[in-house]
Scaffold this motif. Structure first.
Motif, PDB file in Angstrom:
ATOM      1  N   GLU A 277       0.796  -1.297  -0.029  1.00  0.00           N
ATOM      2  CA  GLU A 277       0.011   0.029  -0.156  1.00  0.00           C
ATOM      3  C   GLU A 277       0.769   0.984   0.016  1.00  0.00           C
ATOM      4  O   GLU A 277       1.194   1.950   0.916  1.00  0.00           O
ATOM      5  CB  GLU A 277      -1.155   0.053   1.146  1.00  0.00           C
ATOM      6  CG  GLU A 277      -1.879  -1.246   1.218  1.00  0.00           C
ATOM      7  CD  GLU A 277      -3.205  -1.130   2.323  1.00  0.00           C
ATOM      8  OE1 GLU A 277      -3.120  -0.117   2.759  1.00  0.00           O
ATOM      9  OE2 GLU A 277      -3.342  -2.245   2.643  1.00  0.00           O
ATOM     10  N   VAL A 278       1.524   1.678  -1.128  1.00  0.00           N
ATOM     11  CA  VAL A 278       2.151   2.773  -1.161  1.00  0.00           C
ATOM     12  C   VAL A 278       1.978   3.519  -2.131  1.00  0.00           C
ATOM     13  O   VAL A 278       2.558   4.878  -2.371  1.00  0.00           O
ATOM     14  CB  VAL A 278       3.767   2.039  -1.661  1.00  0.00           C
ATOM     15  CG1 VAL A 278       4.416   1.212  -0.327  1.00  0.00           C
ATOM     16  CG2 VAL A 278       3.858   1.509  -3.012  1.00  0.00           C
ATOM     17  N   VAL A 279       0.962   3.488  -3.188  1.00  0.00           N
ATOM     18  CA  VAL A 279       0.402   4.200  -4.151  1.00  0.00           C
ATOM     19  C   VAL A 279      -0.769   5.286  -3.648  1.00  0.00           C
ATOM     20  O   VAL A 279      -1.625   4.636  -2.972  1.00  0.00           O
ATOM     21  CB  VAL A 279      -0.054   3.634  -5.259  1.00  0.00           C
ATOM     22  CG1 VAL A 279      -0.311   4.529  -6.317  1.00  0.00           C
ATOM     23  CG2 VAL A 279       1.270   2.700  -5.741  1.00  0.00           C
ATOM     24  N   PRO A 280      -0.575   6.576  -3.541  1.00  0.00           N
ATOM     25  CA  PRO A 280      -1.872   7.171  -3.060  1.00  0.00           C
ATOM     26  C   PRO A 280      -2.927   6.974  -3.695  1.00  0.00           C
ATOM     27  O   PRO A 280      -3.137   6.480  -4.952  1.00  0.00           O
ATOM     28  CB  PRO A 280      -1.421   8.499  -3.471  1.00  0.00           C
ATOM     29  CG  PRO A 280       0.046   8.600  -3.652  1.00  0.00           C
ATOM     30  CD  PRO A 280       0.309   7.303  -4.114  1.00  0.00           C
ATOM     31  N   ARG A 281      -4.426   6.913  -2.909  1.00  0.00           N
ATOM     32  CA  ARG A 281      -5.571   6.668  -3.402  1.00  0.00           C
ATOM     33  C   ARG A 281      -6.049   7.300  -4.788  1.00  0.00           C
ATOM     34  O   ARG A 281      -6.670   6.606  -5.795  1.00  0.00           O
ATOM     35  CB  ARG A 281      -6.721   6.901  -2.508  1.00  0.00           C
ATOM     36  CG  ARG A 281      -6.429   5.938  -1.369  1.00  0.00           C
ATOM     37  CD  ARG A 281      -7.020   4.544  -1.726  1.00  0.00           C
ATOM     38  NE  ARG A 281      -6.821   3.640  -0.684  1.00  0.00           N
ATOM     39  CZ  ARG A 281      -7.638   3.164   0.023  1.00  0.00           C
ATOM     40  NH1 ARG A 281      -8.764   2.809  -0.661  1.00  0.00           N
ATOM     41  NH2 ARG A 281      -7.506   2.159   0.799  1.00  0.00           N
ATOM     42  N   SER A 282      -5.476   8.617  -4.896  1.00  0.00           N
ATOM     43  CA  SER A 282      -5.817   9.397  -6.159  1.00  0.00           C
ATOM     44  C   SER A 282      -5.245   8.913  -7.271  1.00  0.00           C
ATOM     45  O   SER A 282      -5.752   8.710  -8.529  1.00  0.00           O
ATOM     46  CB  SER A 282      -5.423  11.027  -5.779  1.00  0.00           C
ATOM     47  OG  SER A 282      -3.984  11.089  -5.528  1.00  0.00           O
ATOM     48  N   THR A 283      -3.879   8.531  -7.021  1.00  0.00           N
ATOM     49  CA  THR A 283      -3.124   8.001  -8.358  1.00  0.00           C
ATOM     50  C   THR A 283      -3.539   6.334  -8.742  1.00  0.00           C
ATOM     51  O   THR A 283      -3.982   6.249  -9.881  1.00  0.00           O
ATOM     52  CB  THR A 283      -1.653   7.506  -7.766  1.00  0.00           C
ATOM     53  OG1 THR A 283      -1.270   9.138  -7.477  1.00  0.00           O
ATOM     54  CG2 THR A 283      -0.662   7.229  -8.912  1.00  0.00           C
ATOM     55  N   LEU A 284      -4.202   5.742  -7.714  1.00  0.00           N
ATOM     56  CA  LEU A 284      -4.771   4.471  -7.803  1.00  0.00           C
ATOM     57  C   LEU A 284      -6.070   4.535  -8.818  1.00  0.00           C
ATOM     58  O   LEU A 284      -6.233   4.099  -9.845  1.00  0.00           O
ATOM     59  CB  LEU A 284      -5.260   3.720  -6.648  1.00  0.00           C
ATOM     60  CG  LEU A 284      -4.144   2.815  -5.815  1.00  0.00           C
ATOM     61  CD1 LEU A 284      -4.703   2.420  -4.556  1.00  0.00           C
ATOM     62  CD2 LEU A 284      -3.372   1.964  -6.800  1.00  0.00           C
ATOM     63  N   PHE A 285      -6.815   5.845  -8.488  1.00  0.00           N
ATOM     64  CA  PHE A 285      -7.935   5.903  -9.117  1.00  0.00           C
ATOM     65  C   PHE A 285      -7.520   6.286 -10.781  1.00  0.00           C
ATOM     66  O   PHE A 285      -8.190   5.574 -11.282  1.00  0.00           O
ATOM     67  CB  PHE A 285      -8.731   7.158  -8.848  1.00  0.00           C
ATOM     68  CG  PHE A 285     -10.061   7.570  -9.430  1.00  0.00           C
ATOM     69  CD1 PHE A 285     -11.193   6.773  -9.409  1.00  0.00           C
ATOM     70  CD2 PHE A 285      -9.837   8.525 -10.379  1.00  0.00           C
ATOM     71  CE1 PHE A 285     -12.247   7.290 -10.187  1.00  0.00           C
ATOM     72  CE2 PHE A 285     -11.150   8.897 -11.225  1.00  0.00           C
ATOM     73  CZ  PHE A 285     -12.119   8.278 -11.040  1.00  0.00           C
ATOM     74  N   ALA A 286      -6.672   7.157 -10.757  1.00  0.00           N
ATOM     75  CA  ALA A 286      -6.236   7.519 -12.141  1.00  0.00           C
ATOM     76  C   ALA A 286      -5.550   6.355 -12.959  1.00  0.00           C
ATOM     77  O   ALA A 286      -5.947   6.390 -14.029  1.00  0.00           O
ATOM     78  CB  ALA A 286      -5.182   8.585 -11.937  1.00  0.00           C
ATOM     79  N   LEU A 287      -5.001   5.453 -12.381  1.00  0.00           N
ATOM     80  CA  LEU A 287      -4.365   4.218 -13.055  1.00  0.00           C
ATOM     81  C   LEU A 287      -5.612   3.464 -13.442  1.00  0.00           C
ATOM     82  O   LEU A 287      -5.671   2.996 -14.512  1.00  0.00           O
ATOM     83  CB  LEU A 287      -3.660   3.742 -12.120  1.00  0.00           C
ATOM     84  CG  LEU A 287      -2.021   4.248 -11.908  1.00  0.00           C
ATOM     85  CD1 LEU A 287      -1.256   3.560 -10.810  1.00  0.00           C
ATOM     86  CD2 LEU A 287      -1.274   4.491 -13.084  1.00  0.00           C
ATOM     87  N   ALA A 288      -6.366   3.045 -12.584  1.00  0.00           N
ATOM     88  CA  ALA A 288      -7.530   1.976 -12.762  1.00  0.00           C
ATOM     89  C   ALA A 288      -8.659   2.656 -13.775  1.00  0.00           C
ATOM     90  O   ALA A 288      -8.739   2.036 -14.694  1.00  0.00           O
ATOM     91  CB  ALA A 288      -7.973   1.663 -11.288  1.00  0.00           C
ATOM     92  N   ASP A 289      -8.935   3.916 -13.703  1.00  0.00           N
ATOM     93  CA  ASP A 289      -9.901   4.620 -14.733  1.00  0.00           C
ATOM     94  C   ASP A 289      -8.981   4.550 -16.092  1.00  0.00           C
ATOM     95  O   ASP A 289      -9.704   4.444 -16.911  1.00  0.00           O
ATOM     96  CB  ASP A 289      -9.899   6.208 -14.287  1.00  0.00           C
ATOM     97  CG  ASP A 289     -11.154   6.617 -14.879  1.00  0.00           C
ATOM     98  OD1 ASP A 289     -12.009   6.262 -14.940  1.00  0.00           O
ATOM     99  OD2 ASP A 289     -10.721   7.726 -15.671  1.00  0.00           O
ATOM    100  N   GLY A 290      -7.824   4.765 -16.095  1.00  0.00           N
ATOM    101  CA  GLY A 290      -6.935   4.489 -17.346  1.00  0.00           C
ATOM    102  C   GLY A 290      -7.135   3.347 -17.930  1.00  0.00           C
ATOM    103  O   GLY A 290      -7.145   3.211 -19.352  1.00  0.00           O
ATOM    104  N   VAL A 291      -6.738   2.513 -17.174  1.00  0.00           N
ATOM    105  CA  VAL A 291      -6.984   0.921 -17.651  1.00  0.00           C
ATOM    106  C   VAL A 291      -8.461   0.749 -18.221  1.00  0.00           C
ATOM    107  O   VAL A 291      -8.459   0.020 -19.271  1.00  0.00           O
ATOM    108  CB  VAL A 291      -6.597   0.098 -16.500  1.00  0.00           C
ATOM    109  CG1 VAL A 291      -7.151  -1.536 -16.854  1.00  0.00           C
ATOM    110  CG2 VAL A 291      -5.128  -0.031 -16.034  1.00  0.00           C
ATOM    111  N   CYS A 292      -9.320   1.010 -17.525  1.00  0.00           N
ATOM    112  CA  CYS A 292     -10.776   0.740 -18.003  1.00  0.00           C
ATOM    113  C   CYS A 292     -11.080   1.781 -19.269  1.00  0.00           C
ATOM    114  O   CYS A 292     -11.602   1.021 -20.103  1.00  0.00           O
ATOM    115  CB  CYS A 292     -11.678   1.280 -16.815  1.00  0.00           C
ATOM    116  SG  CYS A 292     -11.617   0.377 -15.357  1.00  0.00           S
ATOM    117  N   ARG A 293     -10.722   2.767 -19.227  1.00  0.00           N
ATOM    118  CA  ARG A 293     -10.812   3.436 -20.661  1.00  0.00           C
ATOM    119  C   ARG A 293     -10.230   2.981 -21.791  1.00  0.00           C
ATOM    120  O   ARG A 293     -10.570   2.751 -23.040  1.00  0.00           O
ATOM    121  CB  ARG A 293     -10.463   5.021 -20.247  1.00  0.00           C
ATOM    122  CG  ARG A 293     -11.378   5.886 -19.535  1.00  0.00           C
ATOM    123  CD  ARG A 293     -10.991   7.318 -19.056  1.00  0.00           C
ATOM    124  NE  ARG A 293     -11.947   7.863 -18.282  1.00  0.00           N
ATOM    125  CZ  ARG A 293     -12.825   8.593 -18.581  1.00  0.00           C
ATOM    126  NH1 ARG A 293     -13.200   8.637 -19.681  1.00  0.00           N
ATOM    127  NH2 ARG A 293     -13.644   9.088 -17.624  1.00  0.00           N
TER     128      ARG A 293
END
Length: 139
Positions: free
Chosen positions: A75-91
Motif C-alpha cells: 500500500e504505497v500508491v496514493p488513492r488518487s493515483t490508484l483512481f487515475a491508473l484504474a480509470d485509465g485501464v478501464c478507458r
C-alpha cells in the motif's frame, strides 16, 4: 547517514515520474465542462451529483486497493493515483488498446510496488496485477 542503493533510488524516481505522467494523461482525458443552469436549484443538484460520484469513486478505489493488497502489492500508491491508473485501464480497455500498451503505461508503478514488496512480486507480476485487478475490481 545510511547509503541508499542507486538502483533503488533510480527506480523510485522513475516510478514517481511514471505516476505523475499517468495521472496527467488520465486527468487530461477526463476533463469535462459543465453548463450552469440559471435555476436556483442548479448548485444543489451539482453538489449532490458530485458527492454521489465521489462516494462511488471512493468505493471503487477501495475495492481496487484491497484487491491489490490481497495480491501482495504494498500500500504505497496514493488513492488518487490508484483512481487515475484504474480509470485509465478501464478507458483504454474499452477503447480496444492492446494489453501490451496498457502494461507499458503501468510498468513504472509496477516496478515501484515490486521494489517495496519484500520480494513478493517481480516488476512484471506487479504490473500485471495492476492491470488484472483494475479490470476485476474497478472497471
Amino acid at each position: 547517514m545510511p547509503m541508499r542503493s542507486t538502483a533503488r533510488g533510480g527506480a523510485l524516481r522513475s516510478a514517481m515520474v511514471g505516476i505523475g505522467v499517468a495521472a496527467s494523461i488520465v486527468a487530461a482525458g477526463c476533463t469535462t465542462s459543465t453548463v450552469a443552469d440559471d435555476a436556483p436549484h442548479a448548485a444543489e443538484t451539482v453538489a449532490t451529483e458530485t458527492d454521489s460520484a465521489t462516494a462511488v469513486a471512493d468505493a471503487r478505489v477501495t475495492r481496487y486497493a484491497d484487491a491489490l493488497a490481497e495480491g501482495g502489492f504494498p500500500e504505497v500508491v496514493p488513492r488518487s493515483t490508484l483512481f487515475a491508473l484504474a480509470d485509465g485501464v478501464c478507458r483504454q480497455s474499452a477503447a480496444g488498446t492492446p494489453d501490451s500498451t496498457i502494461l507499458e503505461h503501468l510498468r513504472s508503478v509496477g516496478a515501484y510496488g515490486a521494489s517495496l514488496s519484500g520480494g513478493t512480486l517481480t516488476p512484471e507480476a506487479a504490473t500485471q496485477l495492476l492491470l488484472d485487478r483494475a479490470r476485476s475490481a474497478f472497471c
